[in-house]
Motif scaffolding. Sequence first.
Motif, PDB file in Angstrom:
ATOM      1  N   GLY A 178       0.790  -1.226   0.000  1.00 29.99           N
ATOM      2  CA  GLY A 178       0.000   0.000   0.000  1.00 29.99           C
ATOM      3  C   GLY A 178       0.815   1.266   0.000  1.00 29.99           C
ATOM      4  N   GLY A 179       2.105   1.140  -0.262  1.00 32.26           N
ATOM      5  CA  GLY A 179       2.982   2.304  -0.270  1.00 32.26           C
ATOM      6  C   GLY A 179       3.282   2.791  -1.667  1.00 32.26           C
ATOM      7  N   HIS A 180       4.214   3.700  -1.744  1.00 35.82           N
ATOM      8  CA  HIS A 180       4.628   4.297  -3.012  1.00 35.82           C
ATOM      9  C   HIS A 180       6.148   4.218  -3.103  1.00 35.82           C
ATOM     10  CE1 HIS A 180       4.700   6.980  -6.438  1.00 35.82           C
ATOM     11  NE2 HIS A 180       5.606   7.706  -5.812  1.00 35.82           N
ATOM     12  N   ALA A 181       6.630   3.852  -4.276  1.00 35.33           N
ATOM     13  CA  ALA A 181       8.082   3.783  -4.499  1.00 35.33           C
ATOM     14  C   ALA A 181       8.436   4.574  -5.744  1.00 35.33           C
ATOM     15  CB  ALA A 181       8.525   2.335  -4.653  1.00 35.33           C
ATOM     16  N   MET A 182       9.610   5.205  -5.705  1.00 31.97           N
ATOM     17  CA  MET A 182      10.043   5.984  -6.849  1.00 31.97           C
ATOM     18  C   MET A 182      11.554   5.855  -7.021  1.00 31.97           C
ATOM     19  SD  MET A 182       9.707  10.078  -7.533  1.00 31.97           S
ATOM     20  CE  MET A 182       7.950  10.011  -7.325  1.00 31.97           C
ATOM     21  N   VAL A 183      11.972   5.610  -8.252  1.00 29.76           N
ATOM     22  CA  VAL A 183      13.398   5.599  -8.569  1.00 29.76           C
ATOM     23  C   VAL A 183      13.811   7.044  -8.805  1.00 29.76           C
ATOM     24  CG1 VAL A 183      15.171   4.814 -10.186  1.00 29.76           C
ATOM     25  CG2 VAL A 183      13.294   3.273  -9.556  1.00 29.76           C
ATOM     26  N   LEU A 184      14.670   7.556  -7.935  1.00 30.58           N
ATOM     27  CA  LEU A 184      15.152   8.931  -8.046  1.00 30.58           C
ATOM     28  C   LEU A 184      16.409   9.010  -8.890  1.00 30.58           C
ATOM     29  CD1 LEU A 184      14.675   9.960  -4.306  1.00 30.58           C
ATOM     30  CD2 LEU A 184      13.089  10.304  -6.208  1.00 30.58           C
ATOM     31  N   GLY A 185      17.117   7.892  -9.020  1.00 30.97           N
ATOM     32  CA  GLY A 185      18.317   7.809  -9.825  1.00 30.97           C
ATOM     33  C   GLY A 185      18.534   6.368 -10.256  1.00 30.97           C
ATOM     34  N   ARG A 186      18.558   6.139 -11.566  1.00 28.27           N
ATOM     35  CA  ARG A 186      18.728   4.784 -12.088  1.00 28.27           C
ATOM     36  C   ARG A 186      20.206   4.505 -12.298  1.00 28.27           C
ATOM     37  NH1 ARG A 186      15.128   1.474 -14.146  1.00 28.27           N
ATOM     38  NH2 ARG A 186      13.582   3.117 -14.261  1.00 28.27           N
ATOM     39  N   GLY A 187      20.650   3.369 -11.782  1.00 26.45           N
ATOM     40  CA  GLY A 187      22.048   2.987 -11.904  1.00 26.45           C
ATOM     41  C   GLY A 187      22.230   1.783 -12.806  1.00 26.45           C
ATOM     42  N   ASP A 188      23.366   1.148 -12.686  1.00 31.50           N
ATOM     43  CA  ASP A 188      23.674  -0.044 -13.471  1.00 31.50           C
ATOM     44  C   ASP A 188      22.792  -1.199 -13.013  1.00 31.50           C
ATOM     45  OD1 ASP A 188      25.701  -1.415 -15.362  1.00 31.50           O
ATOM     46  OD2 ASP A 188      25.620  -2.712 -13.585  1.00 31.50           O
ATOM     47  N   ALA A 189      22.167  -1.879 -13.960  1.00 32.97           N
ATOM     48  CA  ALA A 189      21.213  -2.946 -13.636  1.00 32.97           C
ATOM     49  C   ALA A 189      21.865  -4.142 -12.963  1.00 32.97           C
ATOM     50  CB  ALA A 189      20.496  -3.400 -14.906  1.00 32.97           C
ATOM     51  N   THR A 190      23.140  -4.341 -13.188  1.00 31.97           N
ATOM     52  CA  THR A 190      23.803  -5.515 -12.639  1.00 31.97           C
ATOM     53  C   THR A 190      24.557  -5.216 -11.354  1.00 31.97           C
ATOM     54  OG1 THR A 190      24.091  -6.351 -14.872  1.00 31.97           O
ATOM     55  CG2 THR A 190      25.409  -7.381 -13.167  1.00 31.97           C
ATOM     56  N   ALA A 191      25.424  -4.233 -11.390  1.00 31.62           N
ATOM     57  CA  ALA A 191      26.358  -4.060 -10.278  1.00 31.62           C
ATOM     58  C   ALA A 191      26.279  -2.716  -9.582  1.00 31.62           C
ATOM     59  CB  ALA A 191      27.778  -4.267 -10.794  1.00 31.62           C
ATOM     60  N   GLY A 192      25.249  -1.934  -9.827  1.00 32.00           N
ATOM     61  CA  GLY A 192      25.168  -0.619  -9.205  1.00 32.00           C
ATOM     62  C   GLY A 192      24.975  -0.690  -7.703  1.00 32.00           C
ATOM     63  N   THR A 193      25.502   0.304  -7.013  1.00 33.62           N
ATOM     64  CA  THR A 193      25.254   0.468  -5.584  1.00 33.62           C
ATOM     65  C   THR A 193      23.819   0.941  -5.417  1.00 33.62           C
ATOM     66  OG1 THR A 193      27.554   1.059  -5.193  1.00 33.62           O
ATOM     67  CG2 THR A 193      25.969   1.743  -3.520  1.00 33.62           C
ATOM     68  N   VAL A 194      23.161   0.524  -4.328  1.00 34.71           N
ATOM     69  CA  VAL A 194      21.763   0.896  -4.094  1.00 34.71           C
ATOM     70  C   VAL A 194      21.656   1.687  -2.791  1.00 34.71           C
ATOM     71  CG1 VAL A 194      19.414   0.039  -3.739  1.00 34.71           C
ATOM     72  CG2 VAL A 194      20.952  -1.177  -5.300  1.00 34.71           C
ATOM     73  N   LEU A 195      21.053   2.884  -2.888  1.00 37.12           N
ATOM     74  CA  LEU A 195      20.714   3.687  -1.724  1.00 37.12           C
ATOM     75  C   LEU A 195      19.195   3.728  -1.631  1.00 37.12           C
ATOM     76  CD1 LEU A 195      23.005   6.850  -1.997  1.00 37.12           C
ATOM     77  CD2 LEU A 195      23.409   4.775  -0.717  1.00 37.12           C
ATOM     78  N   ILE A 196      18.673   3.517  -0.433  1.00 37.85           N
ATOM     79  CA  ILE A 196      17.230   3.542  -0.202  1.00 37.85           C
ATOM     80  C   ILE A 196      16.900   4.682   0.747  1.00 37.85           C
ATOM     81  CG2 ILE A 196      15.240   2.270   0.696  1.00 37.85           C
ATOM     82  CD1 ILE A 196      16.392   0.975  -1.799  1.00 37.85           C
ATOM     83  N   GLN A 197      16.047   5.589   0.273  1.00 38.17           N
ATOM     84  CA  GLN A 197      15.518   6.663   1.110  1.00 38.17           C
ATOM     85  C   GLN A 197      14.217   6.149   1.710  1.00 38.17           C
ATOM     86  OE1 GLN A 197      16.191  10.170   2.064  1.00 38.17           O
ATOM     87  NE2 GLN A 197      14.577   9.352   3.337  1.00 38.17           N
ATOM     88  N   LEU A 198      14.213   5.903   3.004  1.00 38.89           N
ATOM     89  CA  LEU A 198      13.005   5.450   3.680  1.00 38.89           C
ATOM     90  C   LEU A 198      12.118   6.647   3.980  1.00 38.89           C
ATOM     91  CD1 LEU A 198      14.553   2.980   6.286  1.00 38.89           C
ATOM     92  CD2 LEU A 198      13.774   2.485   3.964  1.00 38.89           C
ATOM     93  N   ALA A 199      10.814   6.443   3.895  1.00 38.68           N
ATOM     94  CA  ALA A 199       9.859   7.502   4.225  1.00 38.68           C
ATOM     95  C   ALA A 199       8.571   6.849   4.706  1.00 38.68           C
ATOM     96  CB  ALA A 199       9.583   8.379   3.014  1.00 38.68           C
ATOM     97  N   GLU A 200       7.805   7.623   5.458  1.00 43.55           N
ATOM     98  CA  GLU A 200       6.484   7.172   5.871  1.00 43.55           C
ATOM     99  C   GLU A 200       5.545   8.373   5.846  1.00 43.55           C
ATOM    100  OE1 GLU A 200       4.228   4.606   9.324  1.00 43.55           O
ATOM    101  OE2 GLU A 200       6.405   4.664   9.291  1.00 43.55           O
ATOM    102  N   ARG A 201       4.526   8.274   4.992  1.00 43.00           N
ATOM    103  CA  ARG A 201       3.553   9.354   4.792  1.00 43.00           C
ATOM    104  C   ARG A 201       4.231  10.664   4.415  1.00 43.00           C
ATOM    105  NH1 ARG A 201      -1.458   8.309   8.826  1.00 43.00           N
ATOM    106  NH2 ARG A 201      -1.514   6.068   8.514  1.00 43.00           N
TER     107      ARG A 201
END
Length: 108
Positions: free
Chosen positions: A22-45
């Motif tokens: 029931g949440g919402h997700a958005m890619v703010l920056g697309r990286g390499d599909a295989t080996a990119g580093t991933v940063l997750i911005q957590l949010a609530e409401r």
Amino acid sequence: MAPRLAAGILVAALIRRTEAAGGHAMVLGRGDATAGTVLIQLAERGVAGALLERRLDREGRYVWAPTGPDDAEERGGYLQRRRRSDPDLWVVELDVANAQVLVEEVSG
């Protein structure tokens, strides 16, 4: 060392799981599909929470570790600098209740 799930697959799974909860997700920056580093911005409401980065721990397992500044204004600059220095970097915002638990479930 634990096997590494490809960044694009991990991001897609996080987005699907967030939307299913029931949440919402958005890619703010697309990286390499295989080996990119991933940063997750957590949010609530719409209220920003922790910024997490997938890293290797000392035992060779992938974990989610806090990264970057806590201040929202400083965080924007931090993310811009990271994207400039690492074009393979993914930045994804997950706005859902218990976002950190969701991240751990999908990644673990």
